[in-house]
Scaffold this motif. Structure first.
Motif, PDB file in Angstrom:
ATOM      1  N   TYR A  27       0.839  -1.194   0.000  1.00  0.00           N
ATOM      2  CA  TYR A  27       0.000   0.000   0.000  1.00  0.00           C
ATOM      3  C   TYR A  27       0.873   1.242   0.000  1.00  0.00           C
ATOM      4  O   TYR A  27       1.905   1.285   0.668  1.00  0.00           O
ATOM      5  CB  TYR A  27      -0.881   0.037   1.258  1.00  0.00           C
ATOM      6  CG  TYR A  27      -1.898  -1.073   1.311  1.00  0.00           C
ATOM      7  CD1 TYR A  27      -3.199  -0.870   0.878  1.00  0.00           C
ATOM      8  CD2 TYR A  27      -1.559  -2.327   1.805  1.00  0.00           C
ATOM      9  CE1 TYR A  27      -4.143  -1.885   0.930  1.00  0.00           C
ATOM     10  CE2 TYR A  27      -2.491  -3.347   1.856  1.00  0.00           C
ATOM     11  CZ  TYR A  27      -3.779  -3.130   1.416  1.00  0.00           C
ATOM     12  OH  TYR A  27      -4.702  -4.136   1.467  1.00  0.00           O
ATOM     13  N   ASP A  28       0.430   2.259  -0.737  1.00  0.00           N
ATOM     14  CA  ASP A  28       1.080   3.565  -0.714  1.00  0.00           C
ATOM     15  C   ASP A  28       0.257   4.475   0.180  1.00  0.00           C
ATOM     16  O   ASP A  28      -0.975   4.502   0.090  1.00  0.00           O
ATOM     17  CB  ASP A  28       1.172   4.150  -2.121  1.00  0.00           C
ATOM     18  CG  ASP A  28       2.132   3.366  -3.000  1.00  0.00           C
ATOM     19  OD1 ASP A  28       3.193   2.955  -2.494  1.00  0.00           O
ATOM     20  OD2 ASP A  28       1.821   3.167  -4.182  1.00  0.00           O
ATOM     21  N   TYR A  29       0.931   5.235   1.011  1.00  0.00           N
ATOM     22  CA  TYR A  29       0.296   6.153   1.944  1.00  0.00           C
ATOM     23  C   TYR A  29       0.599   7.576   1.492  1.00  0.00           C
ATOM     24  O   TYR A  29       1.757   7.913   1.218  1.00  0.00           O
ATOM     25  CB  TYR A  29       0.853   5.912   3.350  1.00  0.00           C
ATOM     26  CG  TYR A  29       0.344   6.844   4.406  1.00  0.00           C
ATOM     27  CD1 TYR A  29      -0.924   6.680   4.953  1.00  0.00           C
ATOM     28  CD2 TYR A  29       1.136   7.883   4.875  1.00  0.00           C
ATOM     29  CE1 TYR A  29      -1.385   7.536   5.948  1.00  0.00           C
ATOM     30  CE2 TYR A  29       0.685   8.741   5.866  1.00  0.00           C
ATOM     31  CZ  TYR A  29      -0.582   8.556   6.400  1.00  0.00           C
ATOM     32  OH  TYR A  29      -1.039   9.399   7.379  1.00  0.00           O
ATOM     33  N   SER A  38       5.318   3.688   2.220  1.00  0.00           N
ATOM     34  CA  SER A  38       4.695   2.482   1.669  1.00  0.00           C
ATOM     35  C   SER A  38       4.699   1.426   2.769  1.00  0.00           C
ATOM     36  O   SER A  38       5.583   1.404   3.632  1.00  0.00           O
ATOM     37  CB  SER A  38       5.410   1.996   0.414  1.00  0.00           C
ATOM     38  OG  SER A  38       6.703   1.555   0.724  1.00  0.00           O
ATOM     39  N   PHE A  39       3.680   0.607   2.724  1.00  0.00           N
ATOM     40  CA  PHE A  39       3.516  -0.449   3.721  1.00  0.00           C
ATOM     41  C   PHE A  39       3.335  -1.776   3.015  1.00  0.00           C
ATOM     42  O   PHE A  39       2.630  -1.852   2.012  1.00  0.00           O
ATOM     43  CB  PHE A  39       2.278  -0.183   4.593  1.00  0.00           C
ATOM     44  CG  PHE A  39       2.347   1.106   5.353  1.00  0.00           C
ATOM     45  CD1 PHE A  39       3.081   1.186   6.527  1.00  0.00           C
ATOM     46  CD2 PHE A  39       1.703   2.232   4.898  1.00  0.00           C
ATOM     47  CE1 PHE A  39       3.149   2.381   7.230  1.00  0.00           C
ATOM     48  CE2 PHE A  39       1.765   3.429   5.595  1.00  0.00           C
ATOM     49  CZ  PHE A  39       2.487   3.506   6.767  1.00  0.00           C
ATOM     50  N   SER A  97      -4.567   9.171   2.551  1.00  0.00           N
ATOM     51  CA  SER A  97      -5.083   8.092   1.720  1.00  0.00           C
ATOM     52  C   SER A  97      -4.146   6.895   1.733  1.00  0.00           C
ATOM     53  O   SER A  97      -2.939   7.030   1.945  1.00  0.00           O
ATOM     54  CB  SER A  97      -5.295   8.564   0.273  1.00  0.00           C
ATOM     55  OG  SER A  97      -4.053   8.856  -0.352  1.00  0.00           O
ATOM     56  N   LEU A  98      -4.739   5.752   1.514  1.00  0.00           N
ATOM     57  CA  LEU A  98      -4.017   4.486   1.456  1.00  0.00           C
ATOM     58  C   LEU A  98      -4.471   3.797   0.174  1.00  0.00           C
ATOM     59  O   LEU A  98      -5.661   3.527   0.009  1.00  0.00           O
ATOM     60  CB  LEU A  98      -4.382   3.672   2.695  1.00  0.00           C
ATOM     61  CG  LEU A  98      -3.534   2.473   3.041  1.00  0.00           C
ATOM     62  CD1 LEU A  98      -2.095   2.894   3.331  1.00  0.00           C
ATOM     63  CD2 LEU A  98      -4.102   1.784   4.264  1.00  0.00           C
ATOM     64  N   THR A  99      -3.545   3.537  -0.719  1.00  0.00           N
ATOM     65  CA  THR A  99      -3.876   2.955  -2.013  1.00  0.00           C
ATOM     66  C   THR A  99      -3.142   1.642  -2.188  1.00  0.00           C
ATOM     67  O   THR A  99      -1.909   1.600  -2.097  1.00  0.00           O
ATOM     68  CB  THR A  99      -3.480   3.915  -3.165  1.00  0.00           C
ATOM     69  OG1 THR A  99      -4.063   5.194  -2.910  1.00  0.00           O
ATOM     70  CG2 THR A  99      -3.945   3.390  -4.496  1.00  0.00           C
TER      71      THR A  99
END
Length: 101
Positions: A27-29, A38-39, A97-99
């Motif tokens: 995920y990109d934050y 990023s996670f 946001s978390l994408t």
């Protein structure tokens, strides 16, 4: 199964999975539209030492640290790890946001 979240912040540090850690989702934050981290949600198969590379000194001055997985927050389910990330990306009226990649 046990799940962990690996965090990376470009220009500051990156966390790399090692043998015994299987990345599942990334995920990109973003903070007010700017990507800041990023996670990676990963499955932890055994106690390991994850690689945390300090990037703050540039490519020539990277420092590698091996951090025992016992210091990482653990989650019993993949959904619990996802919920923790969703919680991170929601704070009042801030534009976060978390994408998923």
């Amino acid at each position: 199964m046990t799940y962990v979240i690996l965090t990376s912040k470009p220009g500051q540090f990156r966390t790399e999975p090692v043998e015994g850690v299987t990345p599942l989702e990334t995920y990109d934050y973003a903070f007010y539209g700017r990507a800041t981290a990023s996670f990676v949600i990963a499955e932890l198969h055994q106690a390991v030492k994850v690689r945390v590379i300090d990037e703050s000194g540039g490519a020539e001055a990277e420092t590698i640290n091996l951090v025992p997985s016992k210091f990482l927050e653990r989650f019993d389910t993949l959904d619990a790890a996802r919920a923790a990330l969703r919680n991170l990306a929601s704070f009042g009226t801030m534009d976060l946001s978390l994408t998923k990649r």
